[in-house]
Design an enzyme around this catalytic site. Structure first.
Site, PDB file in Angstrom:
ATOM      1  N   SER A  87       0.838  -1.196   0.000  1.00  0.00           N
ATOM      2  CA  SER A  87       0.000   0.000   0.000  1.00  0.00           C
ATOM      3  C   SER A  87       0.881   1.257   0.000  1.00  0.00           C
ATOM      4  O   SER A  87       1.701   1.426  -0.903  1.00  0.00           O
ATOM      5  CB  SER A  87      -0.975  -0.055   1.187  1.00  0.00           C
ATOM      6  OG  SER A  87      -2.012   0.905   1.055  1.00  0.00           O
ATOM      7  N   ASP A 207      -9.947  -5.023  -4.186  1.00  0.00           N
ATOM      8  CA  ASP A 207      -9.611  -3.872  -3.355  1.00  0.00           C
ATOM      9  C   ASP A 207     -10.548  -2.699  -3.646  1.00  0.00           C
ATOM     10  O   ASP A 207     -10.677  -2.270  -4.798  1.00  0.00           O
ATOM     11  CB  ASP A 207      -8.160  -3.461  -3.638  1.00  0.00           C
ATOM     12  CG  ASP A 207      -7.521  -2.656  -2.532  1.00  0.00           C
ATOM     13  OD1 ASP A 207      -8.242  -1.917  -1.842  1.00  0.00           O
ATOM     14  OD2 ASP A 207      -6.288  -2.767  -2.375  1.00  0.00           O
ATOM     15  N   HIS A 234      -8.102  -5.338   0.333  1.00  0.00           N
ATOM     16  CA  HIS A 234      -6.871  -4.602   0.583  1.00  0.00           C
ATOM     17  C   HIS A 234      -5.961  -5.281   1.604  1.00  0.00           C
ATOM     18  O   HIS A 234      -4.839  -4.823   1.807  1.00  0.00           O
ATOM     19  CB  HIS A 234      -7.227  -3.185   1.069  1.00  0.00           C
ATOM     20  CG  HIS A 234      -6.074  -2.231   1.069  1.00  0.00           C
ATOM     21  ND1 HIS A 234      -5.438  -1.831  -0.085  1.00  0.00           N
ATOM     22  CD2 HIS A 234      -5.423  -1.608   2.091  1.00  0.00           C
ATOM     23  CE1 HIS A 234      -4.464  -0.998   0.218  1.00  0.00           C
ATOM     24  NE2 HIS A 234      -4.420  -0.846   1.523  1.00  0.00           N
TER      25      HIS A 234
END
Length: 255
Positions: A87, A207, A234
Site C-alpha cells: 500500500s 480492493d 486490501h
C-alpha cells in the site's frame, strides 16, 4: 535522525519491508514474516506512531520514510536489498529504488499506487479527520467494508462482523492521522519511469481502498514490471497470507 523501531529476522540476502498507512510491521507483515525470513535477512521499520516508534510532531514525508528504511539496512550491514512494499509502503519502496538504484535488486509492490486520484484522496482525508475527531468507531465502520473483500465480509456472521469492527477500532495506531495524511498526498509518478529494478506488482483484485486500476497504472509506469493478482481485498495478510507470501518468495528467488 532519530531511528525508527526496527524488526530484524532471518539470514541471507537483504529484504526490506515497507508497511502501509495505519498498519505496522507486525500488523501488515506478521503472518508472513517467518516465511520470508527463511531465505532472507528481513529488515523492517515501524513508521511514527506505530509499534515502538513515537508519533511524529510534524507531517510525514516519503523521503524521510525512505531514509529511515535505508538507515535500517545500513545498520544491519546490507549493501544491497530487495524491497517489498505494501500500500503506502509501495510508494516508500519506489521512492527508495529511485534514490538508490545501485542498491535495490528487486521490488514487490502490493496494493500500491502512483498518486491518489480524487476518490482515494477523499477517502484518506476522511480517514485522517475521523481519527483526529476521536470517533474511532465510525472510522472502523468506514474502513472495514473498503478494506475487506465482499466474499470475506459475507463469510462472517453479524456477530463476527461486529467483533472485527470493534477490533479495528481498538487497534488503530496513534499515528493513523499522519499516515492517512501522507497517503492522501504522496506521489511517485515522476519516480516510476526511472526505476529499472525487476518488479512484481501484486494487484489485490477486490480492493476498494486502492482500487486495481491503480495497480495496473504502477505496472504500466515501471519499465521492468510484471503484474499479477491475488483474490483479496486490501488486506492479503488477513485473507490470503500463504498465497501472498508465496508470490513474494517465488519472485525474489528468480535469478
Amino acid at each position: 535522525m532519530t531511528a525508527y523501531a526496527r524488526t530484524v529476522r532471518g539470514s541471507g540476502p537483504g529484504l526490506l519491508l515497507a508497511h502501509g498507512a495505519g498498519g505496522g510491521v507486525e500488523a501488515n507483515f506478521g503472518p508472513i514474516l517467518d516465511g520470508l525470513a527463511q531465505d532472507h535477512t528481513v529488515v523492517a521499520i515501524d513508521y511514527p506512531g506505530t509499534g515502538a516508534t513515537p508519533r511524529s510532531d510534524r507531517p510525514l514525508e516519503l523521503d524521510d520514510l525512505s531514509d529511515q528504511l535505508v538507515a535500517a539496512a545500513d545498520a544491519e550491514g546490507l549493501d544491497t536489498f530487495a524491497i517489498a512494499g505494501y500500500s503506502l509502503g509501495g510508494l516508500v519502496a519506489m521512492r527508495t529504488a529511485a534514490r538508490h538504484p545501485e542498491r535495490v535488486t528487486r521490488l514487490v509492490l502490493t496494493a500500491a499506487y502512483l498518486r491518489p486520484d480524487h476518490r482515494f484522496r477523499l477517502a484518506a482525508e476522511v480517514w485522517r479527520d475521523l481519527y483526529r475527531s476521536g470517533d474511532h468507531a465510525t472510522l472502523a465502520r468506514t474502513l472495514v467494508p473498503i478494506n475487506f473483500s465482499a466474499p470475506a465480509l459475507d463469510a462472517l456472521s453479524a456477530e463476527e462482523l461486529e467483533s472485527v469492527i470493534d477490533g479495528a477500532a481498538a487497534t488503530l495506531p496513534p499515528g493513523s492521522a499522519e499516515h492517512a495524511d501522507l497517503a492522501s498526498r504522496a506521489d511517485v509518478s515522476a519516480d516510476a519511469p526511472g526505476i529499472t529494478a525487476p518488479t512484481l506488482v501484486i494487484s489485490t483484485a477486490y480492493d476498494r481502498l486502492v482500487e486495481p486500476h491503480h495497480h495496473r497504472a504502477v505496472a504500466a509506469a515501471l519499465p521492468n514490471a510484471e503484474l499479477t493478482e491475488i483474490a483479496t481485498g486490501h488486506l492479503p495478510f488477513i485473507e490470503r497470507p500463504d498465497e501472498w507470501r508465496k508470490l513474494i518468495s517465488d519472485f525474489l528467488s528468480i535469478g
